[in-house]
Write a protein that holds these residues in place. Sequence first.
Motif, PDB file in Angstrom:
ATOM      1  N   ILE A  72       0.839  -1.191   0.000  1.00  0.00           N
ATOM      2  CA  ILE A  72       0.000   0.000   0.000  1.00  0.00           C
ATOM      3  C   ILE A  72       0.881   1.252   0.000  1.00  0.00           C
ATOM      4  N   PRO A  73       0.453   2.341  -0.657  1.00  0.00           N
ATOM      5  CA  PRO A  73       1.282   3.545  -0.728  1.00  0.00           C
ATOM      6  C   PRO A  73       1.425   4.238   0.617  1.00  0.00           C
ATOM      7  N   CYS A  74       2.545   4.929   0.772  1.00  0.00           N
ATOM      8  CA  CYS A  74       2.874   5.634   2.018  1.00  0.00           C
ATOM      9  C   CYS A  74       2.319   7.060   1.968  1.00  0.00           C
ATOM     10  N   ASP A  75       1.361   7.354   2.811  1.00  0.00           N
ATOM     11  CA  ASP A  75       0.856   8.720   2.916  1.00  0.00           C
ATOM     12  C   ASP A  75       1.976   9.644   3.379  1.00  0.00           C
ATOM     13  N   GLY A  76       2.233  10.669   2.593  1.00  0.00           N
ATOM     14  CA  GLY A  76       3.305  11.608   2.917  1.00  0.00           C
ATOM     15  C   GLY A  76       4.632  11.246   2.293  1.00  0.00           C
ATOM     16  N   GLY A  77       4.755  10.021   1.776  1.00  0.00           N
ATOM     17  CA  GLY A  77       6.032   9.560   1.244  1.00  0.00           C
ATOM     18  C   GLY A  77       6.072   9.434  -0.262  1.00  0.00           C
ATOM     19  N   ARG A  78       5.127  10.122  -0.949  1.00  0.00           N
ATOM     20  CA  ARG A  78       5.053  10.018  -2.401  1.00  0.00           C
ATOM     21  C   ARG A  78       4.818  11.405  -3.004  1.00  0.00           C
ATOM     22  N   ASP A  79       5.337  11.612  -4.187  1.00  0.00           N
ATOM     23  CA  ASP A  79       4.995  12.799  -4.960  1.00  0.00           C
ATOM     24  C   ASP A  79       5.180  12.477  -6.433  1.00  0.00           C
ATOM     25  N   GLU A  80       4.529  13.247  -7.279  1.00  0.00           N
ATOM     26  CA  GLU A  80       4.489  12.936  -8.708  1.00  0.00           C
ATOM     27  C   GLU A  80       5.865  12.975  -9.356  1.00  0.00           C
ATOM     28  N   ALA A  81       6.668  13.970  -8.998  1.00  0.00           N
ATOM     29  CA  ALA A  81       7.981  14.107  -9.635  1.00  0.00           C
ATOM     30  C   ALA A  81       8.892  12.929  -9.296  1.00  0.00           C
ATOM     31  N   SER A  82       8.955  12.551  -8.019  1.00  0.00           N
ATOM     32  CA  SER A  82       9.843  11.454  -7.647  1.00  0.00           C
ATOM     33  C   SER A  82       9.298  10.114  -8.127  1.00  0.00           C
ATOM     34  N   GLU A  83       7.968   9.976  -8.250  1.00  0.00           N
ATOM     35  CA  GLU A  83       7.410   8.742  -8.798  1.00  0.00           C
ATOM     36  C   GLU A  83       7.805   8.576 -10.262  1.00  0.00           C
ATOM     37  N   LYS A  84       7.828   9.690 -10.996  1.00  0.00           N
ATOM     38  CA  LYS A  84       8.172   9.619 -12.415  1.00  0.00           C
ATOM     39  C   LYS A  84       9.604   9.125 -12.614  1.00  0.00           C
ATOM     40  N   VAL A  85      10.555   9.679 -11.856  1.00  0.00           N
ATOM     41  CA  VAL A  85      11.943   9.256 -12.043  1.00  0.00           C
ATOM     42  C   VAL A  85      12.164   7.843 -11.508  1.00  0.00           C
ATOM     43  N   LEU A  86      11.398   7.464 -10.474  1.00  0.00           N
ATOM     44  CA  LEU A  86      11.507   6.102  -9.961  1.00  0.00           C
ATOM     45  C   LEU A  86      11.004   5.101 -11.001  1.00  0.00           C
ATOM     46  N   ALA A  87       9.870   5.389 -11.635  1.00  0.00           N
ATOM     47  CA  ALA A  87       9.342   4.509 -12.673  1.00  0.00           C
ATOM     48  C   ALA A  87      10.341   4.370 -13.820  1.00  0.00           C
ATOM     49  N   GLU A  88      10.991   5.458 -14.189  1.00  0.00           N
ATOM     50  CA  GLU A  88      11.997   5.408 -15.250  1.00  0.00           C
ATOM     51  C   GLU A  88      13.190   4.557 -14.842  1.00  0.00           C
ATOM     52  N   ALA A  89      13.580   4.665 -13.573  1.00  0.00           N
ATOM     53  CA  ALA A  89      14.707   3.862 -13.083  1.00  0.00           C
ATOM     54  C   ALA A  89      14.355   2.380 -13.088  1.00  0.00           C
ATOM     55  N   PHE A  90      13.144   2.023 -12.656  1.00  0.00           N
ATOM     56  CA  PHE A  90      12.730   0.628 -12.696  1.00  0.00           C
ATOM     57  C   PHE A  90      12.684   0.118 -14.130  1.00  0.00           C
ATOM     58  N   ALA A  91      12.211   0.956 -15.050  1.00  0.00           N
ATOM     59  CA  ALA A  91      12.121   0.541 -16.448  1.00  0.00           C
ATOM     60  C   ALA A  91      13.501   0.278 -17.048  1.00  0.00           C
ATOM     61  N   SER A  92      14.500   1.006 -16.569  1.00  0.00           N
ATOM     62  CA  SER A  92      15.855   0.840 -17.109  1.00  0.00           C
ATOM     63  C   SER A  92      16.601  -0.318 -16.469  1.00  0.00           C
ATOM     64  N   GLY A  93      16.121  -0.830 -15.328  1.00  0.00           N
ATOM     65  CA  GLY A  93      16.775  -1.944 -14.638  1.00  0.00           C
ATOM     66  C   GLY A  93      17.995  -1.498 -13.858  1.00  0.00           C
ATOM     67  N   GLY A  94      18.632  -2.461 -13.189  1.00  0.00           N
ATOM     68  CA  GLY A  94      19.881  -2.185 -12.485  1.00  0.00           C
ATOM     69  C   GLY A  94      19.772  -1.943 -11.002  1.00  0.00           C
TER      70      GLY A  94
END
Length: 290
Positions: free
Chosen positions: A238-260
């Motif tokens: 479940i998502p963390c209230d207070g621990g998420r924002d749109e900008a950091s989610e976008k770069v995190l999704a990109e990092a997961f997509a790139s692997g490593g």
Amino acid sequence: MDPQAELRIVRGAYAKQIMAAANIVDPRVAAAFAAIPREDFVGPGPWMMLRWWSRDYVPTPDADPVYLYTNDLIALRPERRLNNGQPSLHAYLMHQAAPSAGEHVVHIGTGTGYYTAILAHLVGPSGRVTGIEYDGELAARARANLKACANVEIIAGDGTLVPFDSADVIYVNAGCTRPAVRWLDGLADGGRLILPLTSDEGFKGGAPEQVARSGAVFRVRREGAGYQAAWISPVAIIPCDGGRDEASEKVLAEAFASGGWQKVTRLYRDAELPDERCWLRGDGWCLAYD
């Protein structure tokens, strides 16, 4: 046989099965799972259990607590798909966090307190646990459930902002897109942060109220002014209230997509590292390779 004696036998068998499912050998964690009654933390039965084959909840046949001693998710709020988490995942993450007697654990996302109680058992009477829960009603339930635990304090509030004393372990039970500054500042030297980082990409098309987050758990260990980091587990949580924002989610999704992510070794709290060394660069921090 006395019902409580029977349940003690069931809990002992459950603890062994959970250790096997988590693929760990940890007598201290096993003893903690065997000691804490799950039925004290999930409300009155019958209980709604999430079945993976249907991705839906199924009620237990009746209110016999023996049904709770399986490696299954028990609904706390089924309408939100908010559950008492999977025991084997928690056993594995606690093994990785390695809380020991006398230490201070901060539990972010304490829910109704079951895993908080297990953490309190691990640190013993000379240690203590600070449980922080965003949902006020759940925090009140946890406080009532844990009233007999002298070494536990429950606080209702935003776990990314609530102040706490220096922590040997910070155990986060919700999906973030970034580590909170409070957590990195609050780790004692040698302290361990269990950090689930989750993007929105894992369950595309799910209803917003569902647990539509998937990602990876990292263990971050403070060493003076520096931080070691390592990937330790996949996760859907479940998502963390207070621990998420749109900008950091976008770069995190990109990092997961790139692997490593499996190669990450360090967390840095500056923006000076070259891009080729960064798996994920956030605002003032990055997860990086040596």
